[in-house]
Design an enzyme around this catalytic site. Structure first.
Site, PDB file in Angstrom:
ATOM      1  NE  ARG A 157      -1.420  52.214  47.510  1.00 47.71           N
ATOM      2  CZ  ARG A 157      -1.213  51.497  48.616  1.00 47.71           C
ATOM      3  NH1 ARG A 157      -0.944  52.098  49.758  1.00 47.71           N
ATOM      4  NH2 ARG A 157      -1.266  50.176  48.580  1.00 47.71           N
ATOM      5  CG  ASN A 205      28.371  48.406   8.534  1.00 46.41           C
ATOM      6  OD1 ASN A 205      28.021  49.541   8.241  1.00 46.41           O
ATOM      7  ND2 ASN A 205      27.980  47.799   9.638  1.00 46.41           N
TER       8      ASN A 205
HETATM    9  C1  UD1 Z   1       0.226  45.635  53.062  1.00 42.36           C
HETATM   10  C2  UD1 Z   1      -0.165  45.217  54.490  1.00 42.36           C
HETATM   11  C3  UD1 Z   1       0.451  46.195  55.459  1.00 42.36           C
HETATM   12  C4  UD1 Z   1       1.938  46.222  55.293  1.00 42.36           C
HETATM   13  C5  UD1 Z   1       2.305  46.560  53.867  1.00 42.36           C
HETATM   14  C6  UD1 Z   1       3.796  46.463  53.705  1.00 42.36           C
HETATM   15  C7  UD1 Z   1      -2.352  44.163  54.266  1.00 42.36           C
HETATM   16  C8  UD1 Z   1      -3.783  44.311  54.496  1.00 42.36           C
HETATM   17  N1  UD1 Z   1      -1.599  45.201  54.597  1.00 42.36           N
HETATM   18  O1  UD1 Z   1      -0.392  46.879  52.789  1.00 42.36           O
HETATM   19  O2  UD1 Z   1       0.135  45.825  56.797  1.00 42.36           O
HETATM   20  O3  UD1 Z   1       2.533  47.172  56.168  1.00 42.36           O
HETATM   21  O4  UD1 Z   1       1.628  45.674  52.964  1.00 42.36           O
HETATM   22  O5  UD1 Z   1       4.249  45.687  52.699  1.00 42.36           O
HETATM   23  O6  UD1 Z   1      -1.892  43.115  53.821  1.00 42.36           O
HETATM   24  N2  UD1 Z   1      -2.133  42.012  46.322  1.00 42.36           N
HETATM   25  C9  UD1 Z   1      -2.740  40.978  45.643  1.00 42.36           C
HETATM   26  N3  UD1 Z   1      -4.088  40.923  45.617  1.00 42.36           N
HETATM   27  C10 UD1 Z   1      -4.866  41.827  46.253  1.00 42.36           C
HETATM   28  C11 UD1 Z   1      -4.244  42.885  46.940  1.00 42.36           C
HETATM   29  C12 UD1 Z   1      -2.877  42.949  46.959  1.00 42.36           C
HETATM   30  O7  UD1 Z   1      -2.066  40.131  45.077  1.00 42.36           O
HETATM   31  O8  UD1 Z   1      -6.096  41.667  46.193  1.00 42.36           O
HETATM   32  C13 UD1 Z   1      -0.661  42.099  46.338  1.00 42.36           C
HETATM   33  C14 UD1 Z   1      -0.111  43.335  45.695  1.00 42.36           C
HETATM   34  O9  UD1 Z   1       0.113  43.135  44.300  1.00 42.36           O
HETATM   35  C15 UD1 Z   1       1.144  43.606  46.488  1.00 42.36           C
HETATM   36  C16 UD1 Z   1       0.886  42.975  47.840  1.00 42.36           C
HETATM   37  O10 UD1 Z   1      -0.227  42.124  47.673  1.00 42.36           O
HETATM   38  O11 UD1 Z   1       2.281  42.991  45.911  1.00 42.36           O
HETATM   39  C17 UD1 Z   1       0.593  44.012  48.901  1.00 42.36           C
HETATM   40  O12 UD1 Z   1      -0.475  44.817  48.494  1.00 42.36           O
HETATM   41  P1  UD1 Z   1      -0.481  46.375  48.766  1.00 42.36           P
HETATM   42  O13 UD1 Z   1      -1.705  46.933  48.169  1.00 42.36           O
HETATM   43  O14 UD1 Z   1       0.811  46.979  48.394  1.00 42.36           O
HETATM   44  O15 UD1 Z   1      -0.644  46.379  50.371  1.00 42.36           O
HETATM   45  P2  UD1 Z   1      -0.381  47.588  51.345  1.00 42.36           P
HETATM   46  O16 UD1 Z   1      -1.547  48.496  51.299  1.00 42.36           O
HETATM   47  O17 UD1 Z   1       0.945  48.173  51.099  1.00 42.36           O
HETATM   48 CA    CA Z   2       2.561  47.769  49.574  1.00 44.65          CA
END
Ligand code: UD1
Ligand code: CA
Length: 461
Positions: A16, A391
């Protein structure tokens, strides 16, 4: 504290953000985003961190190593980004089953160390298997919602995309920070499936699974919902940065710093500012900058890793990097201290004066339009307008020394390496190519001649 490992999830690219750069490496208030959750975990007393990396793993690891050279940080790779549950599973080999873990999403810049401690306590209080961090916010958009059962206990977390209209109305959100017993957590994660809107393995499913297994789930509700900000896109990056700067300005004001229009200043969170210092609008103070008390930092100044002692005045639009100003010094408007510049006690630089790798001695002044590079200038020296230390010969940088009490006339070039002795004078317009002895006057001017009646003769033609 018990033996706790923090697992920081940072394998996702951050789609995103619409960026070539890994989300965790985007700058927020002077540091990469990923810096903040790692520092919060360390500040909470957690000694070992396991970072789950995937996209741009090498760049992420290098950055984290630079930021925390002394911390115990291990790296595991999630080859394919199949979801947060899958990411956490990748760290399984790094922790003992009996150990406690804290799992943090890598995009939570405002999370504080105290909240992590509160979460760990909530986990212990609820039976030690699992606890989540929640907050009640006005705009829950984008977060998973905490669904509580009739008795008010957390039953499950529903993601925005999977939520029905009623669930979307829930304002209690899941922050993405969890504490758990490792053995329990991994056996729950083993059971997580991908039957959801995104087709991913959601970490958040462990809440429902834990309840089904007959265990309690603790909920730590944030003391301040100002911490409840995540960064998924650029608008959230900007909002989190603004919140961080606002928080820093409020803290400094509470400690006795005057800030005019605090919404316009950018002060990185490790900067220090002393009492009764006054900061004007649009000032930027970046990492490593320390300012003493009774100073004035004028509008639009940008100071990076710069040390400013007490009673210092920096007039508007001055830029300083890796430099230092001692007590009672004065700079600007429009002065530029490049790396390695030192202004000793009571010295002064004025408008359009640039210094680089130079020391201006106590009480010395350079008030206008001057370049001082690779120079050592003693005490009580006066440097006239338009002085230039030459310089650089195109290959090497060479030093200039100006000893105590010397007077450099306006429009002087000092061709380095060169030395102006103690108390010596350099006449205006001189090009100094040889050392000037103590107390001498150096002059290299062409004699001025007059052609009488020239103007009249020209007009007659
Ligand atoms: C996630 C939570 C959501 C929460 C939100 C707030 C889940 C399913 N949902 O959603 O409930 O409100 O965070 O912080 O967990 N990442 C990996 N590997 C992956 C996917 C993600 O390492 O396969 C890491 C990302 O780099 C990131 C973190 O996990 O740092 C969270 O991933 P992100 O995609 O931001 O999750 P949200 O959709 O925000
Ligand atoms: Ca997130």
């Amino acid at each position: 504290m018990k033996d706790v490992t923090a697992i920081v999830l940072a394998a996702g690219l951050g789609t995103r953000m619409k960026s070539e750069l890994h989300k965790g490496l985007h700058e927020l208030a002077g540091r990469p985003l990923l810096f903040y959750p790692i520092r919060a975990a360390l500040d909470a007393g957690i000694k070992r961190i396991v970072l789950v990396v995937g996209h741009q793993a090498q760049a992420v690891e290098e950055t984290v190593e630079d930021l925390f050279p002394d911390a115990d940080i291990g790296y595991v790779t999630q080859e394919r980004q199949l979801g947060t549950a899958h990411a956490a599973m990748c760290a399984r080999g790094e922790v003992e089953d009996s150990q406690d873990v804290v799992v943090l999403n890598g995009d939570l810049p405002l999370l504080g160390a105290d909240s992590i401690k509160g979460l760990m306590d909530a986990c212990t209080a609820s039976g030690g298997m699992l606890a989540i961090t929640a907050a009640v916010v006005d705009d829950p958009f984008g977060f998973g919602r905490v669904v509580r059962d009739k008795s008010g206990i957390a039953a499950r977390i529903v993601e925005e995309r999977d939520a029905g209209p009623d669930q979307r109305g829930i304002r209690e959100i899941n922050l993405g920070v969890y504490a758990a017993r490792a053995g329990h957590l991994f056996s729950m994660l083993d059971q997580v499936g991908d039957g959801n809107a995104k087709g991913e393995f959601y970490f958040t499913d462990v809440v429902e699974l834990t309840r089904k297994a007959g265990h309690g789930v603790g909920v730590y509700v944030l003391q301040s919902d100002a911490e409840a900000m995540q960064v998924n896109d650029r608008a959230e990056l900007a909002a989190a940065e603004a919140a961080m700067y606002q928080r820093k300005a409020a803290l400094l004001m509470s400690e006795g710093v005057t800030i005019h229009q605090p919404g316009t200043v950018m002060i990185d969170d490790d900067c220090e500012v002393g009492r009764d210092t006054e900061i004007w609008p649009c000032v930027e103070l970046h990492a490593g900058t320390r300012i003493g008390s009774g100073c004035v930092i004028g509008r639009g100044c940008v100071l990076d890793n710069t040390e400013v002692a007490d009673d210092v005045t920096v007039l508007p639009y001055s830029v300083m990097t890796d430099s230092s100003m001692e007590d009672g010094t004065k700079a600007g408007p429009f002065s530029h201290l490049r790396p390695g510049s030192v202004m000793k006690r009571g010295s002064k630089v004025g408008n359009f004066v640039e210094m680089k790798k130079s020391t201006l001695g106590p009480g010395s002044k350079s008030s206008h339009l001057t370049y001082l590079g690779d120079s050592t200038i003693g005490a009580d020296v006066n440097i006239g307008a338009g002085t230039i230390t030459c310089n650089y010969d195109g290959v090497h940088k060479m030093p200039t020394t100006i000893e105590d009490g010397a007077f450099i006339g306006s429009d002087t070039q000092l061709v380095a390496p060169v030395k102006v002795g103690r108390g010596a004078y350099v006449g205006a317009g001189t090009t100094v190519t040889r050392d000037v002895p103590d107390g001498a006057l150096a002059l290299s001017r062409v004699q001025q001649t007059h052609i009488m009646g020239y103007a009249m003769a020209k007009k007659k033609k």
